[in-house]
Scaffold this active site. Sequence first.
Site, PDB file in Angstrom:
ATOM      1  N   LYS A   1       0.845  -1.202   0.000  1.00  0.00           N
ATOM      2  CA  LYS A   1       0.000   0.000   0.000  1.00  0.00           C
ATOM      3  C   LYS A   1       0.876   1.246   0.000  1.00  0.00           C
ATOM      4  O   LYS A   1       1.917   1.280   0.667  1.00  0.00           O
ATOM      5  CB  LYS A   1      -0.921  -0.020   1.221  1.00  0.00           C
ATOM      6  CG  LYS A   1      -1.967   1.092   1.238  1.00  0.00           C
ATOM      7  CD  LYS A   1      -2.915   0.943   2.423  1.00  0.00           C
ATOM      8  CE  LYS A   1      -3.940   2.058   2.471  1.00  0.00           C
ATOM      9  NZ  LYS A   1      -4.868   1.912   3.622  1.00  0.00           N
TER      10      LYS A   1
ATOM     11  N   SER B   1      -9.721   2.140   2.762  1.00  0.00           N
ATOM     12  CA  SER B   1      -8.801   2.858   1.889  1.00  0.00           C
ATOM     13  C   SER B   1      -7.835   1.935   1.146  1.00  0.00           C
ATOM     14  O   SER B   1      -7.181   2.343   0.202  1.00  0.00           O
ATOM     15  CB  SER B   1      -7.991   3.875   2.712  1.00  0.00           C
ATOM     16  OG  SER B   1      -7.219   3.209   3.702  1.00  0.00           O
TER      17      SER B   1
ATOM     18  N   SER C   1     -10.171  -0.334   7.025  1.00  0.00           N
ATOM     19  CA  SER C   1      -9.609  -0.124   5.689  1.00  0.00           C
ATOM     20  C   SER C   1      -8.914  -1.327   5.072  1.00  0.00           C
ATOM     21  O   SER C   1      -8.527  -1.279   3.910  1.00  0.00           O
ATOM     22  CB  SER C   1      -8.630   1.055   5.712  1.00  0.00           C
ATOM     23  OG  SER C   1      -9.321   2.261   5.890  1.00  0.00           O
TER      24      SER C   1
END
Length: 485
Positions: free
Chosen positions: A79, A154, A178
């Site tokens: 990420k 996210s 997330s």
Amino acid sequence: MSLFQHGVPELHKLLHRKEIKASELVNESFERIGQVDGQIKAFLTLDEENARSKAKEIDERIASGKDHGNLFGLPIGIKDNIVTENLRTTSGSRILENFNPIYDSTVVQKLKKAETITIGKLNMDEFAMGSSNENSAFQVTRNPWNTDYVPGGSSGGSAASVAAGEVLFSLGSDTGGSIRQPAAYCGVVGLKPTYGRVSRFGLVAFASSLDQIGPVTRTVEDNAYLLEAISGIDHMDSTSANVDVPSFSSSLTGDIRGLKIAVPKEYLGEGVGEEARNSILAALKVLEGLGAKWEEVSLPHSKYALSAYYLLSSSEASANLSRFDGVRYGYRTDGAQNLLEMYKQTRSEGFGDEVKRRIMLGTFSLSSGYYDAYYKKAQKVRTLIKKDFENVFEKYDVIVGPTTPTPAFKIGEKTDDPLTMYANDILTIPVNLAGVPAISVPCGFAGGLPLGLQIIGKHFDESTVYRVAHAFEQAGDFYKKLPQL
């Protein structure tokens, strides 16, 4: 058949027997990205040259007969809010568009020690603020099951890349759901570890008392192997816990006879869609058939979790994001006439609408005259929510419910309604406030889109969470189903 349809143990054996090469895995990853990432848009930055070089080096060492750990030679995506040395790290924001870190985060150091191969950095909502991946400053990631729908957020890029078969597994971060929410939307496995289990050093901070890095994988077993590799105390992170890291993969016995499961009535009540509710009831029948027992319980303060979370997380974000001022690193506006103007224009131009919204809410909550009424009260509610979990865990081993109230929604459907967007995390947020571990595993489909089962455990008891998740996973075939791209 894709090599990535094998799990970690099978790939480990194939590599050691010299039946496949690490370079073949890396080739497959980049080929797949070339085929489908134009549709999915999971990756922001690829590290092809270094990945191929590392794979070649590993192939040479395998040929020499040297033994390696479980994850060596396996492709992973990271990420884009997890710092990687000499590999662009944007946190999905224009303010960090050209940020090239000079060090690795602790989790990336651990992955290098385990000899995984980083394929690239994955798209995300800006500074991890969002539930749909529509808040990225660069591109909108799409759900591999239906590209008209969001992948969740996210960590939408982390979940979509695994679901689409672009990498074997990925790392995400979870502040209020997330990892688990996009894992549910994309039909993969995502775990938020206990707060303190995994070092946050090198994670671009959103809300420091809530953020946790965790693994996203196709199966529970792969997830356990990845968590083993990234867990442990770190002197660079004062909130990392000095607890033993067990062999999580050894807990996957399939035996859950006599296990006591709590099902909060609040998790199946108002706001939870019929498909999600029915999929959980069906999952509970499966768990019953495996010898577990379940009872309905109450987490009475759950209804306040959403309000408390957005006050607390926004307050922490307000403080954490003050460092992005155009002075030290990141974007700086052109043409400002003085220092104050430079601050204002840099932040106005560098941050997106959702980030500005949360900074303003957090700054207001912390301001003189409002601190006691909002921030302090939210902290008290957080304590009550934590006590709710502790009370239930005195009698039960795990808590089970849906990961999300509904399957994924269409891109653009909720962008004009922030409050409705926030409600997508209503079932995951209490877990972050309490600091306990939780996993999402696929448990059904609605309209061709995946649904997730959330299994919540006691502090630092990921082993039991994995044991239940693995037993459920192996009793069905949801994890075998793949999106057709």
